[in-house]
Write a protein that holds these residues in place. Structure first.
Motif, mmCIF file in Angstrom:
data_model
loop_
_atom_site.group_PDB
_atom_site.id
_atom_site.type_symbol
_atom_site.label_atom_id
_atom_site.label_comp_id
_atom_site.label_asym_id
_atom_site.label_seq_id
_atom_site.Cartn_x
_atom_site.Cartn_y
_atom_site.Cartn_z
ATOM 1 N N GLU A 177 -16.979 -62.260 -31.973
ATOM 2 C CA GLU A 177 -16.090 -63.356 -31.781
ATOM 3 C C GLU A 177 -16.833 -64.417 -32.617
ATOM 4 O OE1 GLU A 177 -15.720 -63.743 -27.426
ATOM 5 O OE2 GLU A 177 -14.158 -62.165 -27.629
ATOM 6 N N ALA A 178 -18.186 -64.785 -32.450
ATOM 7 C CA ALA A 178 -18.642 -65.680 -33.191
ATOM 8 C C ALA A 178 -18.480 -65.728 -34.713
ATOM 9 C CB ALA A 178 -20.349 -65.957 -32.916
ATOM 10 N N ARG A 179 -18.360 -64.724 -35.263
ATOM 11 C CA ARG A 179 -18.201 -64.241 -36.756
ATOM 12 C C ARG A 179 -16.944 -64.331 -37.023
ATOM 13 N NH1 ARG A 179 -22.990 -62.512 -38.641
ATOM 14 N NH2 ARG A 179 -24.261 -61.094 -37.257
ATOM 15 N N GLY A 180 -15.705 -64.507 -35.945
ATOM 16 C CA GLY A 180 -14.640 -64.495 -36.464
ATOM 17 C C GLY A 180 -14.025 -63.013 -36.965
ATOM 18 N N PHE A 181 -14.531 -62.000 -36.499
ATOM 19 C CA PHE A 181 -14.427 -60.713 -37.066
ATOM 20 C C PHE A 181 -12.995 -60.372 -36.669
ATOM 21 C CE2 PHE A 181 -15.128 -55.831 -36.844
ATOM 22 C CZ PHE A 181 -15.790 -55.724 -38.379
ATOM 23 N N THR A 182 -12.302 -59.710 -37.694
ATOM 24 C CA THR A 182 -10.834 -59.620 -37.401
ATOM 25 C C THR A 182 -10.558 -57.928 -37.200
ATOM 26 O OG1 THR A 182 -10.151 -59.499 -39.910
ATOM 27 C CG2 THR A 182 -10.174 -61.481 -38.760
ATOM 28 N N ALA A 183 -9.256 -57.559 -37.088
ATOM 29 C CA ALA A 183 -8.886 -55.992 -37.006
ATOM 30 C C ALA A 183 -9.021 -55.664 -38.499
ATOM 31 C CB ALA A 183 -7.315 -56.122 -36.361
ATOM 32 N N GLU A 184 -8.546 -56.514 -39.335
ATOM 33 C CA GLU A 184 -8.548 -55.919 -40.755
ATOM 34 C C GLU A 184 -10.162 -55.757 -41.157
ATOM 35 O OE1 GLU A 184 -6.681 -58.472 -43.474
ATOM 36 O OE2 GLU A 184 -6.603 -56.687 -44.990
ATOM 37 N N ASP A 185 -11.035 -56.696 -40.736
ATOM 38 C CA ASP A 185 -12.296 -56.310 -41.008
ATOM 39 C C ASP A 185 -12.962 -55.239 -40.344
ATOM 40 O OD1 ASP A 185 -12.838 -58.771 -42.324
ATOM 41 O OD2 ASP A 185 -13.106 -59.779 -40.456
ATOM 42 N N PHE A 186 -12.547 -54.788 -39.060
ATOM 43 C CA PHE A 186 -12.909 -53.533 -38.447
ATOM 44 C C PHE A 186 -12.242 -52.388 -39.316
ATOM 45 C CE2 PHE A 186 -12.462 -50.312 -35.092
ATOM 46 C CZ PHE A 186 -13.517 -50.214 -34.557
ATOM 47 N N ALA A 187 -10.975 -52.360 -39.608
ATOM 48 C CA ALA A 187 -10.479 -51.332 -40.220
ATOM 49 C C ALA A 187 -11.185 -50.939 -41.702
ATOM 50 C CB ALA A 187 -8.945 -51.616 -40.710
ATOM 51 N N PHE A 188 -11.586 -52.046 -42.285
ATOM 52 C CA PHE A 188 -12.477 -51.697 -43.773
ATOM 53 C C PHE A 188 -13.885 -51.159 -43.281
ATOM 54 C CE2 PHE A 188 -9.567 -54.792 -45.794
ATOM 55 C CZ PHE A 188 -9.300 -54.055 -46.922
ATOM 56 N N SER A 189 -14.176 -51.381 -42.021
ATOM 57 C CA SER A 189 -15.846 -50.749 -41.799
ATOM 58 C C SER A 189 -15.378 -49.447 -40.939
ATOM 59 C CB SER A 189 -16.483 -51.700 -40.607
ATOM 60 O OG SER A 189 -15.872 -51.586 -39.419
ATOM 61 N N HIS A 190 -14.244 -48.917 -40.865
ATOM 62 C CA HIS A 190 -13.924 -47.515 -40.353
ATOM 63 C C HIS A 190 -12.799 -46.740 -41.475
ATOM 64 C CE1 HIS A 190 -15.311 -49.476 -36.950
ATOM 65 N NE2 HIS A 190 -15.712 -48.393 -36.337
ATOM 66 N N PRO A 191 -12.973 -46.930 -42.765
ATOM 67 C CA PRO A 191 -12.191 -46.490 -43.964
ATOM 68 C C PRO A 191 -11.650 -45.109 -43.574
ATOM 69 C CG PRO A 191 -13.775 -47.070 -44.839
ATOM 70 C CD PRO A 191 -14.311 -47.239 -43.512
ATOM 71 N N GLY A 192 -12.499 -44.216 -43.169
ATOM 72 C CA GLY A 192 -12.267 -42.828 -43.169
ATOM 73 C C GLY A 192 -11.630 -42.491 -41.759
ATOM 74 N N GLY A 193 -11.649 -43.410 -40.884
ATOM 75 C CA GLY A 193 -11.046 -42.918 -39.490
ATOM 76 C C GLY A 193 -9.597 -43.061 -39.215
ATOM 77 N N THR A 194 -9.026 -42.472 -38.183
ATOM 78 C CA THR A 194 -7.578 -42.691 -38.080
ATOM 79 C C THR A 194 -7.379 -44.323 -37.645
ATOM 80 O OG1 THR A 194 -7.498 -40.501 -37.160
ATOM 81 C CG2 THR A 194 -5.584 -41.762 -36.503
ATOM 82 N N LEU A 195 -8.262 -44.784 -36.591
ATOM 83 C CA LEU A 195 -7.980 -45.951 -36.418
ATOM 84 C C LEU A 195 -7.981 -46.957 -37.796
ATOM 85 C CD1 LEU A 195 -7.880 -47.870 -34.092
ATOM 86 C CD2 LEU A 195 -10.491 -47.917 -33.722
ATOM 87 N N GLY A 196 -8.914 -46.664 -38.564
ATOM 88 C CA GLY A 196 -9.112 -47.561 -39.854
ATOM 89 C C GLY A 196 -7.650 -47.545 -40.408
ATOM 90 N N LYS A 197 -7.370 -46.421 -40.672
ATOM 91 C CA LYS A 197 -6.028 -46.216 -41.508
ATOM 92 C C LYS A 197 -4.843 -47.046 -40.800
ATOM 93 C CE LYS A 197 -7.616 -41.862 -43.524
ATOM 94 N NZ LYS A 197 -7.736 -40.534 -43.385
ATOM 95 N N LYS A 198 -4.597 -46.536 -39.274
ATOM 96 C CA LYS A 198 -3.838 -47.305 -38.659
ATOM 97 C C LYS A 198 -3.949 -48.723 -38.662
ATOM 98 C CE LYS A 198 -3.328 -43.480 -35.382
ATOM 99 N NZ LYS A 198 -3.540 -43.343 -33.885
ATOM 100 N N LEU A 199 -5.007 -49.405 -38.604
ATOM 101 C CA LEU A 199 -5.142 -50.737 -38.714
ATOM 102 C C LEU A 199 -4.793 -51.560 -39.958
ATOM 103 C CD1 LEU A 199 -8.217 -51.229 -36.357
ATOM 104 C CD2 LEU A 199 -5.995 -51.953 -35.817
ATOM 105 N N LEU A 200 -4.798 -50.745 -41.039
ATOM 106 C CA LEU A 200 -4.784 -51.225 -42.406
ATOM 107 C C LEU A 200 -3.378 -51.091 -42.713
ATOM 108 C CD1 LEU A 200 -7.855 -49.612 -44.390
ATOM 109 C CD2 LEU A 200 -7.353 -52.190 -43.798
ATOM 110 N N LEU A 201 -2.512 -50.631 -41.861
ATOM 111 C CA LEU A 201 -1.166 -50.708 -42.210
ATOM 112 C C LEU A 201 -0.363 -52.089 -42.105
ATOM 113 C CD1 LEU A 201 0.716 -47.622 -40.074
ATOM 114 C CD2 LEU A 201 0.476 -48.153 -42.673
ATOM 115 N N LYS A 202 0.121 -52.418 -43.026
ATOM 116 C CA LYS A 202 0.891 -53.687 -43.001
ATOM 117 C C LYS A 202 2.323 -53.625 -42.454
ATOM 118 C CE LYS A 202 -2.257 -55.993 -46.000
ATOM 119 N NZ LYS A 202 -2.737 -55.830 -47.126
#
Length: 325
Positions: A177-202
């Motif tokens: 929260e202090a860094r302002g880490f976003t859902a997109e940041d999370f997705a980029f740190s999980h690019p191979g996972g299903t969660l990352g792919k879903k979160l990267l959908l625009k």
């Protein structure tokens, strides 16, 4: 040989859960200046956060490192015994260390203290003993102590590892929260996972466009607007002016109000009944953000605009089908 008693199994499990729950509840009152200080130290780190611990604490340390890394704080786990046999070279002057030891006296961890002090890097400890060598050597100490383990012999680390795990999560989320880490940041740190792919959908990847958009003009009678809603199957229609400008929307809520007022279905123009304007989003927004907006506003669809023109509609069902919701 003890007899198998299903009721005893259940009672034992419930007692364990209660004891661990109570241990976690006690943590909340301990969150104060020490915790805030630990956060400030970690936010200032230019390098990485090294998390270490022996035995069961080591397993928790490894999980904490993984959670930190996936939420915006670069981190990795180092086994303390291996650190004292060469792996200490993995730790640089730009790093910080989080050390876990319930007793605060684990020899493998305590052995590292002079080496860490020589590096002059921040040391944060999680122990159940504020008077221990590890706690006293730390720049910030987080008390994860428990009155008793859930293990009836008070030997196997159970409640104490649970409180350490929860404290690690508390640290990770406070830093996120202090860094302002976003859902997109999370997705980029999980690019191979299903969660990352879903979160990267625009939004533009899954929105309704062109002829699939329900739309009528302000002069359209309610009866025709209802046919458009039925044809497009989104439970709503947009009301548009020249060059795809959005004038308003007509939803099932507007329809209920119209029926309550006994309006003339064939002759009343939709402009008399619609909601002017609408919640809108851009096509480049993450689909996960669209879901958050829908949830906060308790609505099931959003109009998508680009440069003041309507380009699509996204419905909750799109998000469900994409696995976002």
């Amino acid at each position: 040989m003890h007899a198998h008693d299903p009721a005893a199994h259940i009672a034992s499990a419930q007692r364990t859960i209660r004891m661990e729950r109570d241990a976690i509840a006690e943590l909340e009152a301990r969150i104060g200046a020490g915790f805030a200080g630990a956060c400030e130290l970690l936010l200032a780190v230019k390098g990485r956060v090294i998390v270490t611990g022996m035995g069961k604490s080591g397993h928790i340390a490894s999980k904490i490192a993984a959670t930190l890394a996936s939420t915006g704080t670069p981190a990795f786990y180092v086994h303390p015994a291996e650190a004292s046999h060469g792996d200490i070279g993995m730790i640089t002057a730009d790093d910080a260390v989080i050390a876990l030891s319930n007793s605060g006296r684990s020899p493998e961890v305590v052995t590292l203290l002079p080496l860490l002090k020589r590096l002059g890097i921040p040391l944060i400890s999680m122990t159940g003993n504020p008077d221990s060598p590890l706690a006293e050597a730390s720049d910030a100490h987080l008390d994860t102590g428990v009155h008793t383990e859930a293990c009836p012999l008070n030997l196997a680390p159970t409640s104490s590892t649970t409180t350490a795990l929860v404290m690690g999560d508390a640290l990770a989320i406070a830093l996120l929260e202090a860094r302002g880490f976003t859902a997109e940041d999370f997705a980029f740190s999980h690019p191979g996972g299903t969660l990352g792919k879903k979160l990267l959908l625009k939004v533009e990847d899954i929105m309704h466009t062109g002829a699939a958009i329900p739309r009528v003009t302000p002069a359209t009678p309610l009866s025709e607007a209802l046919l458009e809603i039925s044809r497009k199957g989104l439970g709503m229609t947009t009301v548009t002016g020249p060059e795809d400008t959005l004038v308003g929307i007509f939803t099932d809520g507007d329809l209920r109000r119209a029926l309550d007022e006994d309006v003339d279905v064939r002759n009343t123009p939709i402009s008399d009944l619609m909601t002017r304007g609408a919640k809108t989003i851009g096509p480049n927004m993450l689909a996960a953000e669209a879901l958050r907006i829908m949830e906060e506003n308790k609505i099931t669809s959003l109009v998508v605009q680009r440069g003041g023109r309507m380009v699509g509609v996204i419905h909750l069902m799109n998000l469900l089908h994409a696995g976002i919701a």
